[in-house]
Design a protein around this motif. Structure first.
Motif, PDB file in Angstrom:
ATOM      1  N   LYS A  31       0.864  -1.157  -0.113  1.00 27.81           N
ATOM      2  CA  LYS A  31      -0.112   0.024   0.133  1.00 27.81           C
ATOM      3  C   LYS A  31       0.893   1.341  -0.072  1.00 27.81           C
ATOM      4  O   LYS A  31       0.656   2.215  -0.743  1.00 27.81           O
ATOM      5  N   MET A  32       2.128   1.081   0.599  1.00 21.46           N
ATOM      6  CA  MET A  32       2.844   2.191   0.813  1.00 21.46           C
ATOM      7  C   MET A  32       3.568   2.336  -0.710  1.00 21.46           C
ATOM      8  O   MET A  32       3.715   3.656  -1.063  1.00 21.46           O
ATOM      9  N   LEU A  33       3.959   1.516  -1.350  1.00 22.76           N
ATOM     10  CA  LEU A  33       4.299   1.576  -2.643  1.00 22.76           C
ATOM     11  C   LEU A  33       3.426   2.152  -3.622  1.00 22.76           C
ATOM     12  O   LEU A  33       3.831   3.077  -4.610  1.00 22.76           O
ATOM     13  N   SER A 108      -4.881 -10.509  -6.428  1.00 23.15           N
ATOM     14  CA  SER A 108      -4.112 -10.702  -4.912  1.00 23.15           C
ATOM     15  C   SER A 108      -4.350  -9.855  -3.892  1.00 23.15           C
ATOM     16  O   SER A 108      -4.489  -8.643  -4.335  1.00 23.15           O
ATOM     17  N   ALA A 109      -4.174 -10.085  -2.524  1.00 20.79           N
ATOM     18  CA  ALA A 109      -4.434  -9.116  -1.687  1.00 20.79           C
ATOM     19  C   ALA A 109      -3.369  -8.069  -1.664  1.00 20.79           C
ATOM     20  O   ALA A 109      -3.682  -6.930  -1.326  1.00 20.79           O
ATOM     21  N   ASP A 113      -4.090  -4.013  -2.131  1.00 21.44           N
ATOM     22  CA  ASP A 113      -3.456  -3.258  -1.342  1.00 21.44           C
ATOM     23  C   ASP A 113      -2.505  -2.039  -2.082  1.00 21.44           C
ATOM     24  O   ASP A 113      -2.707  -0.768  -1.722  1.00 21.44           O
ATOM     25  N   TRP A 114      -1.942  -2.492  -3.267  1.00 19.11           N
ATOM     26  CA  TRP A 114      -1.129  -1.414  -4.073  1.00 19.11           C
ATOM     27  C   TRP A 114      -2.258  -0.507  -4.737  1.00 19.11           C
ATOM     28  O   TRP A 114      -1.850   0.780  -4.674  1.00 19.11           O
ATOM     29  N   CYS A 115      -3.293  -1.031  -5.376  1.00 21.89           N
ATOM     30  CA  CYS A 115      -4.245  -0.122  -5.792  1.00 21.89           C
ATOM     31  C   CYS A 115      -5.026   1.041  -4.841  1.00 21.89           C
ATOM     32  O   CYS A 115      -5.040   1.915  -5.097  1.00 21.89           O
ATOM     33  N   ASP A 116      -4.933   0.474  -3.529  1.00 20.05           N
ATOM     34  CA  ASP A 116      -5.895   1.303  -2.686  1.00 20.05           C
ATOM     35  C   ASP A 116      -4.929   2.313  -2.300  1.00 20.05           C
ATOM     36  O   ASP A 116      -5.301   3.476  -2.216  1.00 20.05           O
ATOM     37  N   LYS A 166     -14.211  -7.156  -4.055  1.00 22.09           N
ATOM     38  CA  LYS A 166     -15.257  -7.919  -3.589  1.00 22.09           C
ATOM     39  C   LYS A 166     -16.648  -7.004  -3.557  1.00 22.09           C
ATOM     40  O   LYS A 166     -17.692  -7.563  -3.727  1.00 22.09           O
ATOM     41  N   LYS A 167     -16.859  -5.728  -3.243  1.00 22.48           N
ATOM     42  CA  LYS A 167     -18.016  -4.886  -3.178  1.00 22.48           C
ATOM     43  C   LYS A 167     -18.348  -4.661  -4.758  1.00 22.48           C
ATOM     44  O   LYS A 167     -19.561  -4.532  -5.012  1.00 22.48           O
ATOM     45  N   THR A 168     -17.299  -4.409  -5.546  1.00 27.26           N
ATOM     46  CA  THR A 168     -17.882  -4.199  -6.954  1.00 27.26           C
ATOM     47  C   THR A 168     -18.323  -5.613  -7.339  1.00 27.26           C
ATOM     48  O   THR A 168     -19.460  -5.549  -8.323  1.00 27.26           O
ATOM     49  N   LEU A 169     -17.972  -6.816  -7.055  1.00 29.05           N
ATOM     50  CA  LEU A 169     -18.633  -7.964  -7.663  1.00 29.05           C
ATOM     51  C   LEU A 169     -20.036  -8.058  -7.102  1.00 29.05           C
ATOM     52  O   LEU A 169     -21.126  -8.369  -7.727  1.00 29.05           O
TER      53      LEU A 169
END
Length: 255
Positions: A31-33, A108-109, A113-116, A166-169
């Motif tokens: 998430k930092m990256l 993948s989780a 995280d990266w996208c978030d 998951k929310k999108t699905l």
């Protein structure tokens, strides 16, 4: 300030730092990256204090360690410089770190995280992007500008889709179709991150040429620390959340 630390050493140091309780945001390394890449995708250099607040939180010990000269600061500056070089030279390959696996039905989780993080970092620059699109109106054909804005927004929408998979699905009437398109979504996001950063670089050049922007400082030059003051939220945090929950972005999927 001269940075003399390898990328691998910097990553190891930051992973340990982020796991420490003095980092109150719960940010993972991925998430930092992502946040750093989003932060760098801007035509103007923003205050590192904003980045510190986003990644570390407002605990005084952690916040100061991030900003003051020392191993932690040297580490994140080294990572930012590395990412900058990769983005500028278009050598940034997201799939090397977050590959799509054949028949994979969900991201993948780590990639979530990266996208978030990318969205959060980009949101720090939201008001600058708004000004940049307005700046382009003075010299860009209306149809061309609309295409640029549409492409930019489409890329962000796909990153948001991954970060809220998951929310999108759950909201999609035919989630199986979305799952089958996951490999394509991965590829578009990877290419889109480069496109958006390239647009930011071009805008920086145009603003420098027009005198609308002073030359930016590089991250490996010591920057005088500013007082930690947050007068109001950044533009965009109070916008309705794209997931259509009815809540504000900062109270929903950004949280």
């Amino acid at each position: 300030m001269e940075i003399d630390v390898s990328y691998a050493e910097a990553i190891s140091k930051l992973e340990t730092f982020l796991a420490d309780p003095k980092c109150t945001t719960g940010y993972t390394l991925d998430k930092m990256l992502g946040a750093m890449v989003g932060f760098l995708s801007c035509s103007e250099y923003q205050s590192e204090i904003d980045l510190a607040e986003l990644i570390v939180g407002n605990d005084a010990e952690g916040f100061n360690e991030w900003l003051e000269d020392g191993e932690t600061r040297f580490a994140w500056v080294a990572v930012v410089n590395h990412l900058t070089e990769q983005l500028v030279t278009e050598a940034f390959v997201l799939s090397e770190h977050y590959p799509y696996i054949e028949n994979q039905l969900e991201p993948s989780a780590d990639f979530v995280d990266w996208c978030d993080g990318y969205l959060s970092g980009l949101l720090l620059n939201d008001f600058i992007w708004e000004g940049d699109f307005e700046f382009m109106r003075s010299f860009t054909d209306a149809d061309e500008l609309e295409d640029i804005e549409t492409e930019f927004d489409s890329i962000i929408d796909l990153v948001f889709l991954i970060s809220n998979w998951k929310k999108t699905l759950d909201m999609n009437e035919k989630p199986e179709i979305l799952q089958k398109e996951l490999s394509q979504i991965y590829a578009i996001v990877e290419h889109g991150v480069i496109i958006n950063h390239g647009l930011a670089l071009r805008l920086e050049e145009l603003k420098l040429e027009s005198g609308a922007l002073a030359p930016r400082s590089t991250m490996d030059v010591e920057i005088e620390n500013e007082p930690f003051i947050r007068e109001m939220p950044k533009t965009g945090r109070n916008d309705p959340c794209p997931c259509r929950s009815g809540k504000k972005f900062k109270k929903c999927c950004l949280h």
